[in-house]
Scaffold this motif. Structure first.
Motif, PDB file in Angstrom:
ATOM      1  N   ASP A 205       0.824  -1.322   0.272  1.00  0.00           N
ATOM      2  CA  ASP A 205       0.340  -0.136   0.072  1.00  0.00           C
ATOM      3  C   ASP A 205       0.572   1.679  -0.262  1.00  0.00           C
ATOM      4  OD1 ASP A 205      -1.862  -1.476   0.369  1.00  0.00           O
ATOM      5  OD2 ASP A 205      -2.984  -0.884   1.945  1.00  0.00           O
ATOM      6  N   PHE A 206       1.653   1.428   0.796  1.00  0.00           N
ATOM      7  CA  PHE A 206       2.572   2.679   0.862  1.00  0.00           C
ATOM      8  C   PHE A 206       3.431   2.383  -0.356  1.00  0.00           C
ATOM      9  CE2 PHE A 206       6.115  -0.976   2.522  1.00  0.00           C
ATOM     10  CZ  PHE A 206       6.858  -0.664   2.007  1.00  0.00           C
TER      11      PHE A 206
ATOM     12  N   ARG B  82       1.911   2.425  -3.530  1.00  0.00           N
ATOM     13  CA  ARG B  82       0.691   3.000  -3.867  1.00  0.00           C
ATOM     14  C   ARG B  82       0.196   4.374  -3.383  1.00  0.00           C
ATOM     15  NH1 ARG B  82      -5.541   1.058  -3.527  1.00  0.00           N
ATOM     16  NH2 ARG B  82      -4.807   2.376  -1.265  1.00  0.00           N
ATOM     17  N   THR B  83       0.157   4.466  -2.588  1.00  0.00           N
ATOM     18  CA  THR B  83       0.713   5.964  -1.213  1.00  0.00           C
ATOM     19  C   THR B  83       2.077   6.650  -2.306  1.00  0.00           C
ATOM     20  OG1 THR B  83       0.100   5.020   0.149  1.00  0.00           O
ATOM     21  CG2 THR B  83       0.359   7.665   0.964  1.00  0.00           C
TER      22      THR B  83
ATOM     23  N   ALA C  34       0.982   7.640  -6.061  1.00  0.00           N
ATOM     24  CA  ALA C  34      -0.651   9.078  -5.690  1.00  0.00           C
ATOM     25  C   ALA C  34       0.028   9.832  -5.148  1.00  0.00           C
ATOM     26  CB  ALA C  34      -1.850   8.057  -4.903  1.00  0.00           C
ATOM     27  N   LYS C  35       1.252  10.291  -4.705  1.00  0.00           N
ATOM     28  CA  LYS C  35       2.202  11.535  -4.786  1.00  0.00           C
ATOM     29  C   LYS C  35       2.797  12.634  -5.823  1.00  0.00           C
ATOM     30  CE  LYS C  35       4.564  11.404  -0.132  1.00  0.00           C
ATOM     31  NZ  LYS C  35       4.910   9.970   0.481  1.00  0.00           N
TER      32      LYS C  35
ATOM     33  N   LEU D 158      -4.792  12.428  -3.213  1.00  0.00           N
ATOM     34  CA  LEU D 158      -4.954  11.140  -3.126  1.00  0.00           C
ATOM     35  C   LEU D 158      -4.969  10.900  -1.646  1.00  0.00           C
ATOM     36  CD1 LEU D 158      -4.660   9.629  -6.524  1.00  0.00           C
ATOM     37  CD2 LEU D 158      -5.940   8.355  -5.202  1.00  0.00           C
TER      38      LEU D 158
ATOM     39  N   PHE E 280      -5.863   7.227   0.787  1.00  0.00           N
ATOM     40  CA  PHE E 280      -6.029   6.110   0.817  1.00  0.00           C
ATOM     41  C   PHE E 280      -6.641   5.965   1.790  1.00  0.00           C
ATOM     42  CE2 PHE E 280      -3.696   6.135  -2.629  1.00  0.00           C
ATOM     43  CZ  PHE E 280      -4.401   5.615  -3.968  1.00  0.00           C
TER      44      PHE E 280
ATOM     45  N   GLY F 230       0.007   1.865   4.716  1.00  0.00           N
ATOM     46  CA  GLY F 230      -0.429   3.249   4.198  1.00  0.00           C
ATOM     47  C   GLY F 230       0.855   4.146   4.361  1.00  0.00           C
ATOM     48  N   LEU F 231       1.263   4.685   4.797  1.00  0.00           N
ATOM     49  CA  LEU F 231       2.676   4.696   5.170  1.00  0.00           C
ATOM     50  C   LEU F 231       3.702   4.205   4.550  1.00  0.00           C
ATOM     51  CD1 LEU F 231       1.624   7.573   7.881  1.00  0.00           C
ATOM     52  CD2 LEU F 231       1.664   7.818   5.048  1.00  0.00           C
TER      53      LEU F 231
ATOM     54  N   GLN G 228       8.347  11.548   4.423  1.00  0.00           N
ATOM     55  CA  GLN G 228       7.505  11.684   3.924  1.00  0.00           C
ATOM     56  C   GLN G 228       6.496  13.005   3.238  1.00  0.00           C
ATOM     57  OE1 GLN G 228       5.413   7.863   3.744  1.00  0.00           O
ATOM     58  NE2 GLN G 228       6.728   7.061   5.844  1.00  0.00           N
ATOM     59  N   LEU G 229       6.293  13.817   4.358  1.00  0.00           N
ATOM     60  CA  LEU G 229       5.375  15.210   4.034  1.00  0.00           C
ATOM     61  C   LEU G 229       6.026  16.214   2.584  1.00  0.00           C
ATOM     62  CD1 LEU G 229       4.617  15.561   7.483  1.00  0.00           C
ATOM     63  CD2 LEU G 229       2.778  15.193   4.902  1.00  0.00           C
TER      64      LEU G 229
ATOM     65  N   MET H 271      -1.791  11.359   6.088  1.00  0.00           N
ATOM     66  CA  MET H 271      -1.726  11.183   4.696  1.00  0.00           C
ATOM     67  C   MET H 271      -2.893  11.828   4.204  1.00  0.00           C
ATOM     68  SD  MET H 271      -3.098   7.937   2.557  1.00  0.00           S
ATOM     69  CE  MET H 271      -1.917   6.489   3.814  1.00  0.00           C
TER      70      MET H 271
ATOM     71  N   MET I  72      -0.865  15.136   3.503  1.00  0.00           N
ATOM     72  CA  MET I  72       0.137  14.604   2.702  1.00  0.00           C
ATOM     73  C   MET I  72      -0.713  15.242   1.295  1.00  0.00           C
ATOM     74  SD  MET I  72       2.768  11.273   2.932  1.00  0.00           S
ATOM     75  CE  MET I  72       1.491  10.294   2.133  1.00  0.00           C
TER      76      MET I  72
END
Lengths: 310, 321
Positions: free
Chosen positions: A206-207, A209-210, A213-214, B91, B93, B99-100, B109-110, B161, B164
């Motif tokens: 998933d990360f 895909r994140t 998405a960024k 986006l 999720f 997810g991160l 990440q940001l 998220m 972000m």
């Protein structure tokens, strides 16, 4: 602080481990039939008794063991019966640079080439090149060094005459190539397969895909988000890989007649040179434990979830 | 319109052909508007949005049209889509633990979003990231920047998220089940953040959820998806007050209500959502589960027809206005 206490804890366990290994090796080598002075020619009983007294082998085994540990604690690995004029420490100092250079070179090549091949295969998943790379890798895993080494010698040393067949010569690069390649090949294959699997698993996370998405460029997705996660299984495998290279080096040094530890080890074992065998066992065990500690530290650095506490 | 999707189809190769998961979807989002998309898992609601952003799974075949701010997204090269994602289109999720990126600090990440899209210096990007965490009311925001995802609660991760996705002030935010894994109180707080965002920043929002309750509070318009198609779409109030499609009616009836009669089981829609591979283009996909299905439902695919202002339904049993 936490890191320091972790390392100290591991060091304590390591000392205990080495003590167990030394004890097992001490008694097992003496349990093996024959002794250091059982050559083809029978020795005069008087000469033999004299020799045994010189090396302390006339004493009961318990006393021998205690004496050995005492000397070891003082950093003395004792004498060698094969090379009476040189101590075990001196022999190890002779052989270590050769073995170290070959072993580290093999590990470095195995990691670099293995990961490169694995990443390449993963990025070309299910295409013919993927099948080709993984097919070669399967072959590499299946073929032990004692098959690969003579084959390479035959091809590059004899048929093509590009590289020396054996020996260390002046220690120049030409003499390294075949031993290092024979040693590295099985590990290249194993690491390539591991890397491919880990890459494919991480790519569907998933990360990732994140990250896409960024709007990150694919290069950055792979280098910053996928690789550090995909490299973890490879880092874990480095422990066994190091063990594999160590045992492989015993065979490869024998095949290529290299003046490294592996050869001393084999000679020592054949001649029942207790001191020499034990010395190298202790060195191998320490190297393995130390490198595994480094692997664990690297793992903690790469995966913050395995670090304990804040 | 900010985003206008028409005739969108998404299919994946399968043994002996392909399986379509999105079968001709039309929808539109105006600037500053919130569109809710509801449907069961597998109805194609996420796939619709992933596909137009070039994020559908490997091998996906995407056809139809999706025009965002005058640009066609279907068939756009990945390099240009990358420039849009995270910048003009954010986006979010559903946050599972994964997810991160687990090995990267929150701050990094940001910040990388701003570094990549705006060419910001790491320092400036960090400062903006901190500001965004403050806007989203994350406690101790400066401390969070140095933490790893596993050190944060689920609600905080979800807000990270969202932060972000908002860093570059996108014109459109797509939120795919943004509150599904969270406690109800956290859920409510996050939905409030979305509402504020819509009101203050004028960000258009596509809210994808299987939960009608989540959509009800926020959406201006709602589209109901079933088996890869939109079966009903209407202004939110109208949809909840006078649902026309039997599937929408069933969904609404199966929601627990505080003002409903106490006791007794909740009504449920009989049967299971269809396997995408078994859906045919002849007949209504909902007919096998529908209480009022008639022979025509099995033979002809119902087309969406207007039943009121901006209210469209695809059902043979509903008389067009």
């Amino acid at each position: 602080m936490r890191l320091l206490s972790f390392i100290l804890g591991r060091a304590a366990v390591a000392l205990l481990t080495i003590l167990v290994i030394v004890t097992a090796a001490f008694f097992l080598t003496r349990l093996a039939p024959g002794g250091p002075f059982d050559a083809e020619v029978d020795l005069d009983p008087l000469v033999r008794a004299n020799l045994e007294r010189t090396y302390g082998l006339d004493q009961p085994i318990g006393i021998q063991y205690r004496r050995y540990l005492g000397a070891l604690a003082a950093g003395d690995l004792g004498p060698s019966t094969t090379y009476p004029d040189r101590g075990v420490s001196e022999l190890i100092a002779d052989g270590l640079p050769v073995s170290l250079r070959i072993g580290l070179a093999a590990l470095a090549i195995a990691t670099a080439a293995g990961m490169a091949a694995g990443i390449f295969a993963a990025r070309n998943r299910n295409r013919p090149v993927d099948a080709l790379v993984m097919g070669v890798a399967s072959l590499g895993v299946a073929l032990p060094a004692f098959v690969v080494a003579p084959f390479l010698t035959l091809l590059f040393g004899i048929y093509l005459s590009w590289l020396p067949v054996a020996g260390w010569g002046d220690g120049s690069l030409r003499h390294w190539v075949l031993p290092v390649v024979s040693l590295a090949l099985p590990q290249v294959a194993a690491i390539a397969r591991l890397t491919r699997g880990a890459m494919l698993e991480t790519l569907s996370a998933d990360f990732v895909r994140t990250a896409r998405a960024k709007g990150l460029p694919e290069r950055r997705v792979i280098s910053a988000h996928v690789l550090p996660a995909a490299v973890l299984p490879v880092v874990s495998y480095l422990g066994p890989a190091i063990a594999g290279v160590l045992t492989g080096s015993v065979i490869v040094e024998q095949i290529f007649a290299l003046p490294g530890l592996g050869r001393f080890f084999v000679q020592g074992a054949i001649n029942r040179d207790y001191g020499l065998v034990l010395g190298i066992v202790i060195l191998y065990a320490s190297a393995l434990i130390l490198l595994n500690l480094l692997v664990d530290l690297a793992y903690g650095w790469l995966d913050p979830r395995t670090r304990t506490g804040r | 319109m900010l985003l206008e999707v028409s005739g969108l189809r998404v299919a994946y190769p399968a043994r002996g052909g392909e399986v379509a998961v999105v079968r001709g979807v039309d929808l539109a989002v105006a600037p500053g508007e919130c569109l809710g998309i509801v449907g069961e898992s597998g109805s194609g609601k996420s796939q619709t949005m992933l596909a137009i952003l070039g994020l559908a799974g490997p091998g996906a075949r995407v056809s139809g049209s999706a025009i965002f701010a005058g640009e066609e997204l279907v068939g756009m090269p990945q390099s240009r889509l990358q420039g849009l994602r995270g910048d003009r289109i954010g986006l979010v999720f559903q946050d599972s633990i994964t997810g991160l990126t687990p090995h990267m600090r929150i701050g990094d990440q940001l910040a990388e979003v701003l570094v990549v899209h705006r060419g910001a210096s790491p320092g400036a990007a960090r400062a903006e990231a901190l500001q965004m965490l403050e806007v989203l009311q994350i406690p101790e925001p400066a401390y969070r920047l140095g933490q790893y995802p596993h050190e944060l609660s689920g609600g905080m991760r979800q807000r990270v998220m969202i932060a972000m996705a908002l860093l570059c002030r996108p014109a459109l935010l797509i939120a795919d089940e943004p509150t599904t894994a969270l406690d109800t109180t956290v859920q409510a707080a996050i939905l409030r953040s979305f509402a504020k965002l819509k009101a203050h920043a004028g960000t258009a929002l596509v809210l994808i959820s299987h939960d009608l309750g989540v959509v009800a509070g926020l959406a201006d318009r709602v589209a109901v998806m079933y088996a890869g198609r939109i079966v009903e779409s209407a202004p939110a109030e109208q949809l909840f007050a006078t649902p026309r499609h039997p599937y929408t009616k069933g969904l609404l009836a199966s929601m627990p209500r505080l003002d409903g009669p106490p006791g007794g089981p909740l009504p449920a829609i009989e049967g299971q959502p269809p396997d995408p591979a078994a859906v045919a283009d002849t007949g209504c996909a909902f007919a096998p589960r529908c209480g009022i299905a008639r022979p025509a439902c099995m033979a002809d695919l119902p087309q969406p027809a207007a039943v009121g202002p901006a209210h469209r339904v695809a059902c043979h049993a509903v008389e067009p206005a």
